[in-house]
Design a protein around this motif. Structure first.
Motif, PDB file in Angstrom:
ATOM      1  N   PRO A   1       0.837  -1.205   0.000  1.00 37.52           N
ATOM      2  CA  PRO A   1       0.000   0.000   0.000  1.00 37.52           C
ATOM      3  C   PRO A   1       0.871   1.254   0.000  1.00 37.52           C
ATOM      4  N   PRO A   2       0.364   2.320  -0.593  1.00 41.56           N
ATOM      5  CA  PRO A   2       1.143   3.554  -0.621  1.00 41.56           C
ATOM      6  C   PRO A   2       1.342   4.108   0.791  1.00 41.56           C
ATOM      7  N   ALA A   3       2.453   4.760   0.974  1.00 40.22           N
ATOM      8  CA  ALA A   3       2.725   5.377   2.275  1.00 40.22           C
ATOM      9  C   ALA A   3       1.708   6.485   2.533  1.00 40.22           C
ATOM     10  N   PRO A   4       1.333   6.683   3.795  1.00 41.58           N
ATOM     11  CA  PRO A   4       0.375   7.756   4.088  1.00 41.58           C
ATOM     12  C   PRO A   4       0.959   9.116   3.693  1.00 41.58           C
ATOM     13  N   THR A   5       0.068   9.969   3.236  1.00 42.85           N
ATOM     14  CA  THR A   5       0.487  11.318   2.874  1.00 42.85           C
ATOM     15  C   THR A   5       0.734  12.126   4.147  1.00 42.85           C
ATOM     16  N   VAL A   6       1.341  13.272   3.986  1.00 43.16           N
ATOM     17  CA  VAL A   6       1.576  14.164   5.124  1.00 43.16           C
ATOM     18  C   VAL A   6       0.238  14.517   5.776  1.00 43.16           C
ATOM     19  N   ASN A   7      -0.767  14.825   4.969  1.00 43.90           N
ATOM     20  CA  ASN A   7      -2.081  15.176   5.514  1.00 43.90           C
ATOM     21  C   ASN A   7      -2.702  14.011   6.277  1.00 43.90           C
ATOM     22  N   GLU A   8      -2.546  12.788   5.752  1.00 44.08           N
ATOM     23  CA  GLU A   8      -3.098  11.628   6.451  1.00 44.08           C
ATOM     24  C   GLU A   8      -2.388  11.403   7.787  1.00 44.08           C
ATOM     25  N   ARG A   9      -1.093  11.613   7.835  1.00 45.16           N
ATOM     26  CA  ARG A   9      -0.355  11.470   9.094  1.00 45.16           C
ATOM     27  C   ARG A   9      -0.799  12.530  10.100  1.00 45.16           C
ATOM     28  N   LYS A  10      -0.979  13.775   9.622  1.00 49.44           N
ATOM     29  CA  LYS A  10      -1.474  14.831  10.519  1.00 49.44           C
ATOM     30  C   LYS A  10      -2.868  14.480  11.038  1.00 49.44           C
ATOM     31  N   ALA A  11      -3.715  14.001  10.126  1.00 44.19           N
ATOM     32  CA  ALA A  11      -5.078  13.635  10.511  1.00 44.19           C
ATOM     33  C   ALA A  11      -5.062  12.508  11.540  1.00 44.19           C
ATOM     34  N   ASP A  12      -4.191  11.526  11.358  1.00 41.35           N
ATOM     35  CA  ASP A  12      -4.110  10.408  12.305  1.00 41.35           C
ATOM     36  C   ASP A  12      -3.677  10.888  13.686  1.00 41.35           C
ATOM     37  N   ALA A  13      -2.700  11.792  13.737  1.00 41.37           N
ATOM     38  CA  ALA A  13      -2.246  12.326  15.024  1.00 41.37           C
ATOM     39  C   ALA A  13      -3.370  13.100  15.710  1.00 41.37           C
ATOM     40  N   LEU A  14      -4.094  13.896  14.936  1.00 43.33           N
ATOM     41  CA  LEU A  14      -5.205  14.661  15.505  1.00 43.33           C
ATOM     42  C   LEU A  14      -6.355  13.746  15.933  1.00 43.33           C
ATOM     43  N   LEU A  15      -6.569  12.668  15.187  1.00 51.97           N
ATOM     44  CA  LEU A  15      -7.586  11.687  15.569  1.00 51.97           C
ATOM     45  C   LEU A  15      -7.258  11.098  16.936  1.00 51.97           C
ATOM     46  N   LEU A  16      -6.008  10.733  17.145  1.00 54.59           N
ATOM     47  CA  LEU A  16      -5.605  10.186  18.442  1.00 54.59           C
ATOM     48  C   LEU A  16      -5.803  11.203  19.567  1.00 54.59           C
ATOM     49  N   GLU A  17      -5.493  12.466  19.290  1.00 55.74           N
ATOM     50  CA  GLU A  17      -5.743  13.522  20.285  1.00 55.74           C
ATOM     51  C   GLU A  17      -7.234  13.613  20.594  1.00 55.74           C
ATOM     52  N   GLY A  18      -8.057  13.535  19.548  1.00 53.86           N
ATOM     53  CA  GLY A  18      -9.506  13.619  19.736  1.00 53.86           C
ATOM     54  C   GLY A  18     -10.049  12.452  20.537  1.00 53.86           C
ATOM     55  N   ILE A  19      -9.555  11.252  20.254  1.00 55.83           N
ATOM     56  CA  ILE A  19      -9.998  10.072  21.003  1.00 55.83           C
ATOM     57  C   ILE A  19      -9.606  10.202  22.470  1.00 55.83           C
ATOM     58  N   ASP A  20      -8.395  10.662  22.714  1.00 52.10           N
ATOM     59  CA  ASP A  20      -7.950  10.870  24.091  1.00 52.10           C
ATOM     60  C   ASP A  20      -8.867  11.871  24.812  1.00 52.10           C
ATOM     61  N   ALA A  21      -9.209  12.950  24.133  1.00 55.81           N
ATOM     62  CA  ALA A  21     -10.087  13.962  24.738  1.00 55.81           C
ATOM     63  C   ALA A  21     -11.479  13.388  24.999  1.00 55.81           C
ATOM     64  N   ILE A  22     -11.988  12.563  24.083  1.00 54.16           N
ATOM     65  CA  ILE A  22     -13.299  11.928  24.297  1.00 54.16           C
ATOM     66  C   ILE A  22     -13.247  11.051  25.539  1.00 54.16           C
TER      67      ILE A  22
END
Length: 161
Positions: A21-42
């Motif tokens: 599979p193609p490597a994640p894009t910069v935007n996808e990596r940023k989104a993944d990091a922010l997703l983890l922050e959001g889950i932690d906050a939830i």
């Protein structure tokens, strides 16, 4: 003979490289990091903070059902149920088998007394025998059936929970 062997090795390398599979894009990596922050906050019930992280994650990757699903949870935590429903519906448009969204919609529809929609979503999630939250789906269906005065159906679901 050596030429054939080399060609076979090259063919296997090309096949292996093409299936990676193609490597994640910069935007996808940023989104993944922010997703983890959001889950932690939830998990900390800091829903305003979760929304901030998840909305930014959604800007970086608007086609992620996981981001949309968690956005729905954050909105529900702030009692913004129409927005939560919209997020879960969008998540299902992107990933029709995303049963976390179906379960959350089922719970939302039960609380709003939209029983047919609740039953449809929960039964759809129940079809996935490998779904790790199948017990929660069965429990929600049991609650739904009790609210509809269908004790035998509720009992069946409680045996599955």
């Amino acid at each position: 003979m050596a030429k054939r062997f080399t060609l076979c090795v090259l063919a296997m390398l090309v096949a292996a490289c093409s299936s990676t599979p193609p490597a994640p894009t910069v935007n996808e990596r940023k989104a993944d990091a922010l997703l983890l922050e959001g889950i932690d906050a939830i998990q900390r019930k800091a829903f305003t903070e979760a929304l901030s992280s998840l909305l930014e994650a959604n800007r970086y990757n608007p086609k992620s059902p996981q981001i949309l699903g968690n956005l729905g949870v954050a909105y529900a935590g702030k009692n913004e149920f129409a927005k939560a429903e919209e997020c879960w519906r969008k998540a299902l448009q992107l990933a029709p088998n995303f049963n976390d969204a179906r379960l959350n919609l089922g719970i939302l529809y039960i609380s709003g007394k939209h029983y047919p929609e609740a039953e449809r979503n929960l039964k759809e999630a129940a079809k996935d025998l490998a779904y790790p939250k199948a017990d929660q789906v069965a429990f929600q269906l049991a609650q739904l059936y009790l609210l509809q005065n269908k004790p035998l159906l509720a009992e069946q679901q409680l045996k599955l929970a």
